[in-house]
Design an enzyme around this catalytic site. Structure first.
Site: not given
Ligand code: NAD
Length: 310
Positions: A8, A186
């Site tokens: 989340a 992408k």
């Molecule tokens: P983030 O680091 O903000 O969120 C990931 C979350 O997962 C963290 O809150 C973390 O604590 C949690 N987590 C880690 N290990 C875990 C586990 N074992 N169990 C439960 N939760 C766990 O990352 P994000 O920016 O949300 O990115 C997520 C994915 O989406 C990535 O692949 C990223 O490249 C992709 N993405 C992100 C964006 C963006 O704008 N943030 C845009 C497009 C794609």
């Protein structure tokens, strides 16, 4: 329908908030203690386009605290956290739990197949963006869209009604036969901009201002295209090159430092093994040399090591 966001963080909390606000039964699971405590005690603070929309008490747990069965699991960790996360929440799946995966990078279907049937994997790509302003604070801008495909296309009805329901909440999902091509397109862009901006230490506009940027871009994309095609994906290099060029102006994405750059700067491990690293791995399987991706992957790992990133 019980929906779990597994991870989340930036993206998971944004989509989770949108569904929760639309009266869906949403639960979060996350390993980040401070984030979990903040959301549990004060609610998720949502700031979109600089407007504070209030605090939302979305149920949130750590993996070891949660029980029950969920109909849809929206995975939203970083790529390298996907497998450990699935291990810790697999007790929450039932026979027909669907997993939605829009993580950046390549190779996620192979991981997901170890946990659910292929007809229950919805794989895709998104151009939504999101960020966190600290634990419990969602800060996001603009809108976006998602392209999604069921990996094995039998019994599509449930998926299509899921898409419709999520679109009611504004997620803007399009069911697409070309989702794998879009994932590779992408990933190709990220294999170029994420890595070079990190190694050169520049933003996207600065990368584009170097007169020989196309030579650097093609050094990577020639490998991405060859490997993607060997995988059976109709990778169109000219589309990726064009998408990259469209990011250069300051009024589009030029001022942006890519996510891998930000992870590196913030002392976190990067998603390199699911970008250039995955191209290298698949290249070996298909007997396609990938010397540029090999070296870039090693350089990014050496930078993580020297910075002591975790
Ligand atoms: P983030 O680091 O903000 O969120 C990931 C979350 O997962 C963290 O809150 C973390 O604590 C949690 N987590 C880690 N290990 C875990 C586990 N074992 N169990 C439960 N939760 C766990 O990352 P994000 O920016 O949300 O990115 C997520 C994915 O989406 C990535 O692949 C990223 O490249 C992709 N993405 C992100 C964006 C963006 O704008 N943030 C845009 C497009 C794609």
């Amino acid at each position: 329908m019980k929906i779990l966001f597994a991870g989340a963080g930036a993206l998971g909390s944004r989509f989770g908030y949108m569904l929760f606000k639309n009266n869906e039964d949403v639960t979060f699971v996350d390993t980040w203690g401070e984030h979990v405590e903040k959301i549990r005690n004060k609610g998720l603070k949502v700031i979109i386009d600089e407007v504070d929309l209030g605090n939302f008490y979305i149920p949130i747990y750590k993996p070891e605290q949660i029980s029950g069965k969920y109909d849809v699991i929206f995975v939203a960790t970083k790529s390298m956290q996907l497998r450990p996360m699935l291990e810790s929440v697999k007790h929450l799946f039932h026979e027909d739990t669907k997993i939605i995966c829009i993580l950046n990078g390549l190779g996620h279907v192979e991981t997901l197949k170890d946990y659910v049937k292929e007809e229950n994997i919805l794989i895709g790509v998104t151009v939504w963006t999101s960020g966190l302003g600290g634990p419990g604070i969602l800060e996001a801008h603009g809108t976006g869209k998602i392209e999604l495909k069921q990996v094995k296309e039998i019994n599509l009805d449930r998926t299509l009604s899921l898409v419709e329901r999520f679109n009611d909440a504004g997620l803007n999902i399009r069911y697409s036969e070309n989702a794998f091509q879009s994932i590779w397109h992408k990933a190709g862009l990220n294999c170029v901009l994420n890595t070079y901006c990190t190694l050169i230490d520049c933003n996207i506009n600065q990368y584009g201002s170097f007169e020989k940027n196309l030579e650097l871009t093609r050094a990577v994309l020639n490998e991405v295209t060859a490997v993607g095609r060997a995988e059976g994906i109709d990778v169109k290099q000219e589309i990726i090159e064009n998408n990259i060029k469209n990011c250069f102006p300051l009024e589009t994405a030029g001022a942006h430092y890519p996510s891998l750059y930000q992870d590196m700067k913030n002392g976190r491990l990067t998603e390199i093994d699911y970008l250039n690293g995955e191209v290298s791995r698949l290249g070996k399987i298909h007997n396609i040399p990938t010397p540029v991706c090999d070296v870039i992957t090693l350089m990014i790992h050496s930078k993580e090591f020297i910075n002591n990133n975790k």
